[in-house]
Design a protein around this motif. Structure first.
Motif, PDB file in Angstrom:
ATOM      1  N   THR A  10      -2.417 -68.985 -15.195  1.00 35.84           N
ATOM      2  CA  THR A  10      -3.345 -68.751 -13.558  1.00 35.84           C
ATOM      3  C   THR A  10      -4.098 -69.502 -13.356  1.00 35.84           C
ATOM      4  N   SER A  11      -5.338 -70.147 -14.421  1.00 38.44           N
ATOM      5  CA  SER A  11      -6.964 -70.793 -14.233  1.00 38.44           C
ATOM      6  C   SER A  11      -6.569 -72.036 -15.371  1.00 38.44           C
ATOM      7  N   GLY A  12      -7.468 -72.820 -14.938  1.00 36.92           N
ATOM      8  CA  GLY A  12      -8.075 -73.852 -15.237  1.00 36.92           C
ATOM      9  C   GLY A  12      -6.858 -74.751 -15.765  1.00 36.92           C
ATOM     10  N   ILE A  13      -7.177 -75.465 -17.214  1.00 33.73           N
ATOM     11  CA  ILE A  13      -5.788 -76.349 -17.202  1.00 33.73           C
ATOM     12  C   ILE A  13      -4.186 -76.114 -17.077  1.00 33.73           C
ATOM     13  N   GLY A  14      -4.269 -75.011 -17.508  1.00 29.90           N
ATOM     14  CA  GLY A  14      -2.582 -73.957 -17.499  1.00 29.90           C
ATOM     15  C   GLY A  14      -2.266 -74.300 -15.949  1.00 29.90           C
ATOM     16  N   GLY A  33      -1.107 -65.149 -17.152  1.00 27.73           N
ATOM     17  CA  GLY A  33      -2.702 -65.114 -17.721  1.00 27.73           C
ATOM     18  C   GLY A  33      -3.139 -63.600 -16.486  1.00 27.73           C
ATOM     19  N   LEU A  34      -4.099 -63.892 -17.318  1.00 30.16           N
ATOM     20  CA  LEU A  34      -4.719 -62.048 -17.306  1.00 30.16           C
ATOM     21  C   LEU A  34      -5.427 -62.494 -15.473  1.00 30.16           C
ATOM     22  N   GLU A  35      -5.565 -62.827 -14.625  1.00 34.61           N
ATOM     23  CA  GLU A  35      -6.009 -63.329 -13.356  1.00 34.61           C
ATOM     24  C   GLU A  35      -5.359 -62.027 -13.086  1.00 34.61           C
ATOM     25  N   THR A  36      -6.469 -60.726 -12.094  1.00 37.19           N
ATOM     26  CA  THR A  36      -5.195 -59.885 -10.706  1.00 37.19           C
ATOM     27  C   THR A  36      -4.694 -61.206 -10.231  1.00 37.19           C
ATOM     28  N   ALA A  58       1.219 -60.900 -19.518  1.00 37.08           N
ATOM     29  CA  ALA A  58       1.676 -60.230 -20.922  1.00 37.08           C
ATOM     30  C   ALA A  58       0.373 -60.704 -21.616  1.00 37.08           C
ATOM     31  N   ASN A  59       0.458 -59.485 -21.632  1.00 36.41           N
ATOM     32  CA  ASN A  59      -1.404 -59.988 -22.773  1.00 36.41           C
ATOM     33  C   ASN A  59      -0.819 -61.243 -24.315  1.00 36.41           C
ATOM     34  N   MET A  60      -1.999 -61.816 -24.492  1.00 35.85           N
ATOM     35  CA  MET A  60      -1.786 -62.239 -26.031  1.00 35.85           C
ATOM     36  C   MET A  60      -1.664 -61.929 -27.332  1.00 35.85           C
ATOM     37  N   LEU A  61      -2.622 -60.775 -26.850  1.00 31.99           N
ATOM     38  CA  LEU A  61      -3.054 -60.084 -28.436  1.00 31.99           C
ATOM     39  C   LEU A  61      -1.876 -59.083 -28.605  1.00 31.99           C
ATOM     40  N   ASN A  85       2.026 -73.312 -25.248  1.00 34.41           N
ATOM     41  CA  ASN A  85       0.665 -72.345 -25.483  1.00 34.41           C
ATOM     42  C   ASN A  85      -0.142 -72.766 -25.289  1.00 34.41           C
ATOM     43  N   ASN A  86      -1.067 -72.058 -24.080  1.00 33.44           N
ATOM     44  CA  ASN A  86      -2.164 -72.937 -23.610  1.00 33.44           C
ATOM     45  C   ASN A  86      -3.242 -71.833 -23.201  1.00 33.44           C
ATOM     46  N   ALA A  87      -2.837 -70.568 -23.384  1.00 35.57           N
ATOM     47  CA  ALA A  87      -4.342 -69.212 -23.164  1.00 35.57           C
ATOM     48  C   ALA A  87      -4.745 -69.616 -23.866  1.00 35.57           C
ATOM     49  N   ALA A 150     -14.597 -70.024 -35.151  1.00 33.56           N
ATOM     50  CA  ALA A 150     -13.471 -69.368 -35.167  1.00 33.56           C
ATOM     51  C   ALA A 150     -12.551 -70.051 -34.005  1.00 33.56           C
ATOM     52  N   TYR A 151     -13.433 -70.942 -32.915  1.00 33.77           N
ATOM     53  CA  TYR A 151     -12.700 -71.526 -32.271  1.00 33.77           C
ATOM     54  C   TYR A 151     -12.005 -72.588 -32.955  1.00 33.77           C
ATOM     55  N   VAL A 152     -12.270 -73.145 -33.494  1.00 30.09           N
ATOM     56  CA  VAL A 152     -12.311 -74.451 -34.648  1.00 30.09           C
ATOM     57  C   VAL A 152     -10.960 -74.057 -35.373  1.00 30.09           C
ATOM     58  N   SER A 154      -9.336 -72.064 -34.977  1.00 28.84           N
ATOM     59  CA  SER A 154      -8.420 -71.628 -34.221  1.00 28.84           C
ATOM     60  C   SER A 154      -7.471 -72.571 -33.816  1.00 28.84           C
ATOM     61  N   LYS A 155      -8.330 -73.823 -33.601  1.00 24.97           N
ATOM     62  CA  LYS A 155      -7.648 -75.096 -32.857  1.00 24.97           C
ATOM     63  C   LYS A 155      -6.943 -76.087 -34.409  1.00 24.97           C
ATOM     64  N   HIS A 156      -7.699 -75.700 -35.456  1.00 24.35           N
ATOM     65  CA  HIS A 156      -7.042 -76.379 -36.947  1.00 24.35           C
ATOM     66  C   HIS A 156      -6.415 -75.604 -37.152  1.00 24.35           C
ATOM     67  N   TYR A 183     -13.955 -82.123 -23.296  1.00 25.26           N
ATOM     68  CA  TYR A 183     -14.167 -81.607 -22.189  1.00 25.26           C
ATOM     69  C   TYR A 183     -13.567 -81.825 -20.938  1.00 25.26           C
ATOM     70  N   VAL A 184     -12.544 -80.134 -20.332  1.00 27.98           N
ATOM     71  CA  VAL A 184     -12.002 -79.853 -19.210  1.00 27.98           C
ATOM     72  C   VAL A 184     -13.312 -78.905 -18.300  1.00 27.98           C
ATOM     73  N   LYS A 185     -13.727 -79.431 -17.231  1.00 22.87           N
ATOM     74  CA  LYS A 185     -14.441 -78.597 -16.215  1.00 22.87           C
ATOM     75  C   LYS A 185     -13.416 -77.279 -15.582  1.00 22.87           C
ATOM     76  N   THR A 186     -13.421 -76.049 -16.410  1.00 19.14           N
ATOM     77  CA  THR A 186     -12.740 -75.053 -16.398  1.00 19.14           C
ATOM     78  C   THR A 186     -13.456 -74.072 -16.032  1.00 19.14           C
ATOM     79  N   PRO A 187     -13.254 -72.566 -15.802  1.00 23.07           N
ATOM     80  CA  PRO A 187     -13.469 -71.546 -15.747  1.00 23.07           C
ATOM     81  C   PRO A 187     -14.362 -71.726 -17.486  1.00 23.07           C
TER      82      PRO A 187
HETATM   83  P1  NAD Z   1      -9.618 -71.148 -18.865  1.00 27.35           P
HETATM   84  O1  NAD Z   1     -10.727 -69.406 -19.112  1.00 27.35           O
HETATM   85  O2  NAD Z   1      -9.391 -71.514 -17.521  1.00 27.35           O
HETATM   86  O3  NAD Z   1      -8.126 -70.196 -18.271  1.00 27.35           O
HETATM   87  C1  NAD Z   1      -7.416 -69.609 -19.758  1.00 27.35           C
HETATM   88  C2  NAD Z   1      -6.551 -68.906 -19.779  1.00 27.35           C
HETATM   89  O4  NAD Z   1      -5.981 -68.081 -20.537  1.00 27.35           O
HETATM   90  C3  NAD Z   1      -6.463 -67.840 -18.226  1.00 27.35           C
HETATM   91  O5  NAD Z   1      -5.527 -67.177 -17.370  1.00 27.35           O
HETATM   92  C4  NAD Z   1      -6.611 -66.437 -18.543  1.00 27.35           C
HETATM   93  O6  NAD Z   1      -6.661 -64.902 -18.124  1.00 27.35           O
HETATM   94  C5  NAD Z   1      -6.054 -66.864 -20.189  1.00 27.35           C
HETATM   95  N1  NAD Z   1      -6.034 -66.466 -20.931  1.00 27.35           N
HETATM   96  C6  NAD Z   1      -7.043 -65.089 -21.728  1.00 27.35           C
HETATM   97  N2  NAD Z   1      -7.241 -64.340 -22.821  1.00 27.35           N
HETATM   98  C7  NAD Z   1      -5.686 -64.115 -22.596  1.00 27.35           C
HETATM   99  C8  NAD Z   1      -4.737 -62.900 -22.971  1.00 27.35           C
HETATM  100  N3  NAD Z   1      -5.483 -62.158 -23.849  1.00 27.35           N
HETATM  101  N4  NAD Z   1      -4.225 -62.652 -23.057  1.00 27.35           N
HETATM  102  C9  NAD Z   1      -3.214 -63.561 -21.484  1.00 27.35           C
HETATM  103  N5  NAD Z   1      -3.835 -64.905 -21.106  1.00 27.35           N
HETATM  104  C10 NAD Z   1      -4.874 -64.592 -21.262  1.00 27.35           C
HETATM  105  O7  NAD Z   1      -9.624 -71.650 -19.626  1.00 27.35           O
HETATM  106  P2  NAD Z   1      -9.181 -73.909 -19.870  1.00 27.35           P
HETATM  107  O8  NAD Z   1     -10.356 -74.486 -19.572  1.00 27.35           O
HETATM  108  O9  NAD Z   1      -8.030 -73.559 -18.440  1.00 27.35           O
HETATM  109  O10 NAD Z   1      -8.528 -73.716 -21.322  1.00 27.35           O
HETATM  110  C11 NAD Z   1      -6.918 -73.477 -21.621  1.00 27.35           C
HETATM  111  C12 NAD Z   1      -6.891 -74.260 -22.413  1.00 27.35           C
HETATM  112  O11 NAD Z   1      -7.668 -75.247 -23.375  1.00 27.35           O
HETATM  113  C13 NAD Z   1      -7.515 -73.107 -23.987  1.00 27.35           C
HETATM  114  O12 NAD Z   1      -6.754 -72.881 -25.075  1.00 27.35           O
HETATM  115  C14 NAD Z   1      -8.611 -73.444 -24.724  1.00 27.35           C
HETATM  116  O13 NAD Z   1      -9.101 -73.663 -25.727  1.00 27.35           O
HETATM  117  C15 NAD Z   1      -7.685 -75.450 -24.471  1.00 27.35           C
HETATM  118  N6  NAD Z   1      -9.031 -76.708 -24.443  1.00 27.35           N
HETATM  119  C16 NAD Z   1     -10.160 -76.145 -23.211  1.00 27.35           C
HETATM  120  C17 NAD Z   1     -10.722 -77.362 -23.110  1.00 27.35           C
HETATM  121  C18 NAD Z   1     -12.200 -77.374 -21.603  1.00 27.35           C
HETATM  122  O14 NAD Z   1     -12.787 -78.001 -21.835  1.00 27.35           O
HETATM  123  N7  NAD Z   1     -11.924 -76.541 -20.773  1.00 27.35           N
HETATM  124  C19 NAD Z   1     -10.606 -77.964 -24.245  1.00 27.35           C
HETATM  125  C20 NAD Z   1      -9.822 -78.265 -24.784  1.00 27.35           C
HETATM  126  C21 NAD Z   1      -9.196 -77.470 -25.061  1.00 27.35           C
END
Ligand code: NAD
Length: 256
Positions: A10-14, A33-36, A58-61, A85-87, A150-152, A154-156, A183-187
């Motif tokens: 519900t945001s960005g790349i997903g 996603g967690l967007e309201t 659903a919360n990923m945690l 798996n994108n969140a 942490a990010y690096v 998790s991604k490795h 880099y992708v221009k997302t929130p």
């Molecule tokens: P984003 O912040 O726009 O979107 C993230 C999404 O994950 C949102 O829908 C959010 O609600 C959801 N989310 C976050 N925490 C959550 C939780 N606990 N439970 C359920 N949903 C949850 O970010 P994005 O940039 O679109 O990132 C998406 C993926 O792409 C991520 O895994 C990010 O690491 C990866 N990524 C992003 C970029 C970038 O430049 N934007 C680059 C490489 C990889």
């Protein structure tokens, strides 16, 4: 009709990937996603493209919420063919100040949720002898940058997980691949631009050009549509021999 479950869609790349799948009119889409306004976003795409949709917050945690999302999706659409798996979340800090709770949340959301969800869809994919699991890793799944421990990690980690499922899925026509965007221009990135501009006392433009895109040979943000098209290719029936890979879409960052 196939069904795709996309976390964080519900945001960005997903959301961008969900759009590309919707355009084909060949997939029901399970949004998460967690967007309201998540339900609204899902409803709009369902209406615009005439595809079946479901939305789960659903919360990923929370593993029990993840299993319920999968069960609800199967109850509604009969099966889940493709899991994306994108969140993901980010936190930038030197190691000595890195908050423990941020470390745990990043590993939980970016890595462990993929384990729970892959496990939950695996049995059905194995029975039907078709499954496609796509993990949105990062260029940071292949190389590091400072202050993103942490990010690096998790991604490795998810790149290693991808390779393992690629091997385990091979006898059942289940493939697993990672997409590694630059880099992708997302929130998520907009927030980093603002934070870094403050930290470095730079303008947002300077942060983009002098910090963010520094390591990319192509000085452009990666368009979400390109990631969606690659995900569609990996999801297709014909891609059975592409598995266990980590594919950079990073403007040449990893070529150096
Ligand atoms: P984003 O912040 O726009 O979107 C993230 C999404 O994950 C949102 O829908 C959010 O609600 C959801 N989310 C976050 N925490 C959550 C939780 N606990 N439970 C359920 N949903 C949850 O970010 P994005 O940039 O679109 O990132 C998406 C993926 O792409 C991520 O895994 C990010 O690491 C990866 N990524 C992003 C970029 C970038 O430049 N934007 C680059 C490489 C990889």
């Amino acid at each position: 009709m196939k069904t795709v479950l996309i976390t964080g869609s519900t945001s960005g790349i997903g959301l961008g990937i969900a759009h590309e799948f919707a355009k084909t009119k060949q997939y029901n889409i399970i949004f998460n996603g967690l967007e309201t306004n998540g339900q609204e976003i899902a409803d709009e795409i369902g209406k615009e493209f005439g595809v079946g949709i479901m939305y789960s917050n659903a919360n990923m945690l929370k593993p029990e919420e993840l299993r319920k999302m999968v069960d609800d999706g199967i109850a509604k659409f009969g099966k889940i063919d493709v899991l994306i798996n994108n969140a993901g979340i980010q936190h930038v800090s030197p190691i000595e100040d890195f908050p423990d709770d941020k470390w745990n949340a990043i590993i939980g959301i970016n890595l462990t949720s993929a384990f729970y969800l892959s496990k939950a869809v695996w049995k059905g994919m194995k029975e039907r002898k078709f499954g496609r699991i796509i993990n949105i890793a990062s260029a940071h799944g292949l190389v590091a940058s400072e202050f993103k421990s942490a990010y690096v990690a998790s991604k490795h980690g998810i790149v290693g997980f991808t390779k393992t499922l690629g091997l385990e899925g091979a006898p059942f026509n289940i493939t697993c691949n990672a997409i590694c965007p630059g880099y992708v221009k997302t929130p998520l990135v907009e927030k980093q631009i603002a934070d870094q501009a403050k930290a470095h006392n730079m303008s947002p433009d300077e942060v983009v050009n002098k910090v963010m895109l520094l390591k990319q040979a192509v000085k452009e943000f990666v368009p979400v549509e390109v990631l969606g098209q690659l995900a569609l290719l990996l999801a297709s029936e014909g891609s059975s021999t592409i598995t266990g890979t980590a594919i950079p879409v990073d403007g040449g960052w990893n070529a150096q």
